[in-house]
Scaffold this active site. Sequence first.
Site, mmCIF file in Angstrom:
data_model
loop_
_atom_site.group_PDB
_atom_site.id
_atom_site.type_symbol
_atom_site.label_atom_id
_atom_site.label_comp_id
_atom_site.label_asym_id
_atom_site.label_seq_id
_atom_site.Cartn_x
_atom_site.Cartn_y
_atom_site.Cartn_z
ATOM 1 N N ASP A 258 78.294 37.025 74.442
ATOM 2 C CA ASP A 258 78.273 36.331 75.724
ATOM 3 C C ASP A 258 77.084 35.359 75.713
ATOM 4 O O ASP A 258 76.211 35.408 74.835
ATOM 5 C CB ASP A 258 78.208 37.314 76.893
HETATM 6 C C1 NOJ Z 1 78.926 34.078 80.830
HETATM 7 C C2 NOJ Z 1 80.102 34.907 81.243
HETATM 8 O O1 NOJ Z 1 79.732 36.269 81.329
HETATM 9 C C3 NOJ Z 1 81.298 34.776 80.313
HETATM 10 O O2 NOJ Z 1 82.396 35.413 80.893
HETATM 11 C C4 NOJ Z 1 81.584 33.342 80.002
HETATM 12 O O3 NOJ Z 1 82.704 33.255 79.161
HETATM 13 C C5 NOJ Z 1 80.366 32.708 79.381
HETATM 14 N N1 NOJ Z 1 79.246 32.770 80.309
HETATM 15 C C6 NOJ Z 1 80.605 31.251 78.965
HETATM 16 O O4 NOJ Z 1 80.692 30.432 80.059
#
Ligand code: NOJ
Length: 745
Positions: free
Chosen positions: A272
């Site tokens: 993430d």
């Molecule tokens: C953080 C989020 O938790 C995730 O779901 C997302 O895909 C990423 N950022 C990228 O934007």
Amino acid sequence: MNKMKKAGTAASVPSETGVAERIEALLGRMSLAEKVGQLTQIGGADFIPGPKPEDIIRSGGAGSVLWLNDTKKFNALQKIAVEESPSKIPLLFALDVIHGYRTIFPVPLAMASSWDPAVAEQSQAVAAKEARAAGLHWTFGPMLDIARDARWGRIVEGAGEDPFLGAAMAAAQVRGFQGPYPGAPDHVIACAKHFAGYGAADGGRDYDPVYLSETQLRNVYFPPFQAAVKAGVGTFMSAYMDLNNVPASGNRWLLSDILRGEWGFQGLVVSDAFAVGSLVVQGFARDGRDAAFRALSAGVNMDMASNTYMQNLAGLVEDGTLKEAEIDAAVQPILALKVRMGLFEQPYIDEALLDQVIALPEHRQVARRAAQRSMVLLRNEGRLLPLSKNLKNVAVIGPLADSKEATEGSWMVFGHQPGAVTVLEGIRAKLPGARVEYASGPEIRRDFPSPFDDFDPGKRKPAQTPEAAEVAFQTAVETARGAELVIMVLGENADMAGEAASRGSLDLPGRQEDLLKAVVALGKPVVLVLLNGRPLSIVWAAEHVPAILEAWEPGSEGGNAIADILFGDANPGGKLPVCFPRSGSHAPLYYARTLTHAPEGSPMYRSRYWDSPTTPLYPFGFGLCYTTFLIANLEASASQVKVGQSVTVTADVTNTGRVAGDEVVQLYIHQKAGSDSRPMRELKGFERITLQPGETKTVTFHLGPDELGYWSTNADRWIQDAAAFDIWVGADSLATLHTDFEVVG
Ligand code: NOJ
């Protein structure tokens, strides 16, 4: 761009040996720095500090770009990658396309309410087609986190509380995004996220630690992820939070032992955002070097946006801590994706394609049908709904009634401007000859602003003054007073559910309930339409408002679809994929609990709390329709089967009302005794069927080792007990039509 090769539609599936040979050849000519580059995903947005993406890409320092949504810029960056970088390896462009790119579909929680995996598949296929036409290759979806705590904001992004429904929706979304194989034309690569357990954050507080036993993980939280692997998902995203004190993005057990070892996943795992760097912040890794080592060793191929791999991996190889072969192994699935997607042959996107694709009328049609099918009718006293199209004087009241943002809901694609048909617009279109007055009532807003507002400082408007709010309140009541029927549109703004959008309470935010009470007190017929991203505690409304439609965040065609349902052009058939607690303090609440020594209905059970009933306000699987159904003749094909064998269960469903409608027939089991206590009910089959008035259909379910087996705490492995089972088939998780059968050794 006219000399550039354009992405076409005639890509063919490369053979596995062909892919492996090309990867070997590529790895053979790449420097260590370039290999680390392939493991690096950089942000493309202007607000991201640090070196310019162009410079990083030119040096071969990035394999993928996220947070960019600009077709021309995709081609410009790609040109640098394939013409100027040392090994000329194309980039993967990735973005969160969660429920639509330009045509917005109902949020995933709503799509799950359709109990119709085909709807989710079709919607995500359209999303993929638009995203691919824009130049994207990879979406960060579907989100597969089981969520049993409605306070958690990200419940909106998933399929709700149940692993069986969640697994069906997971596989459908993967098929929709990816098409017949990863790399198929007009599709994007999917990403199963967030692996794993993120939905069980302590107290529903986003990002907080998660403590889940292996039994809970395997029986409840893993099944949607495993279903995604079976459906061929190309990528996984490791979650942020600590899982049993080991951050998911540094968790070898999750990412290597389970995902690759047990499930045979061969794709790539991306962390993430910033999660590799955050291993330090979380108090797990000593420093960036340690974080890079631990994430890579755990099984994270690609570092999303933290630049920790970029800064540390080469050094770790040079000093012998990591072998270059480990880096090669991490790069391999990334190159494989690029080869499979045909990016070496066709790295660019035709810049004229997006306009043609988004103009396709079927996209709006799919969105309207998906929205109709995901709405859940919670109450319809005295058959107030469907409404007559002869109404002459209607008031549409509430802060969300004309909000494009709230209609499209949480998780907008980067840079997207909401363009939904609002409820007000949908109703006006349905009643062209009527007077349809609108008043918003007082505004609603978060007490603490969303951290995402910081990226768009102009977004947060100054708060309404108490005086202005009072005027808005009185205007709304007066507008309602002048109408023959009132449609209240209440719920949550788009920024009230989603990431960093957890709540302590599930009440209607702001003064909405007071406004509802004031309007109901006028004595007119009132219909409540809810636009929201999570279950809400609507105890008062459930007793006093005759008709309640849970419309969730229904997307671009939301207002039209709501009007279709309210005026009977579509018949609601959705069912709740989560139960509605009576209060936020009751969360987590879910139907598949074990029985306890004092089960519901026993003398020791009145309520688990002395100050309120603890049963849900609306149970899992619940939803009404404009017609009625009778489910009868429940039969199991055998009263006894051997371990490993299957039993077939049938029931007849009849439409006993006067209009055609859909019923979602649900099958629940309970294992009466065995190695472990088992949940008092578990969904193990469902089918959404359409019946004409008077029509009867037989639905058939199969229960075999997959449905009857489970991960046992006592046995510490998957088992199937020789045991007796209850079976219920019905229209929700409180179904009473019962039979039983036995599995013998
Ligand atoms: C953080 C989020 O938790 C995730 O779901 C997302 O895909 C990423 N950022 C990228 O934007």
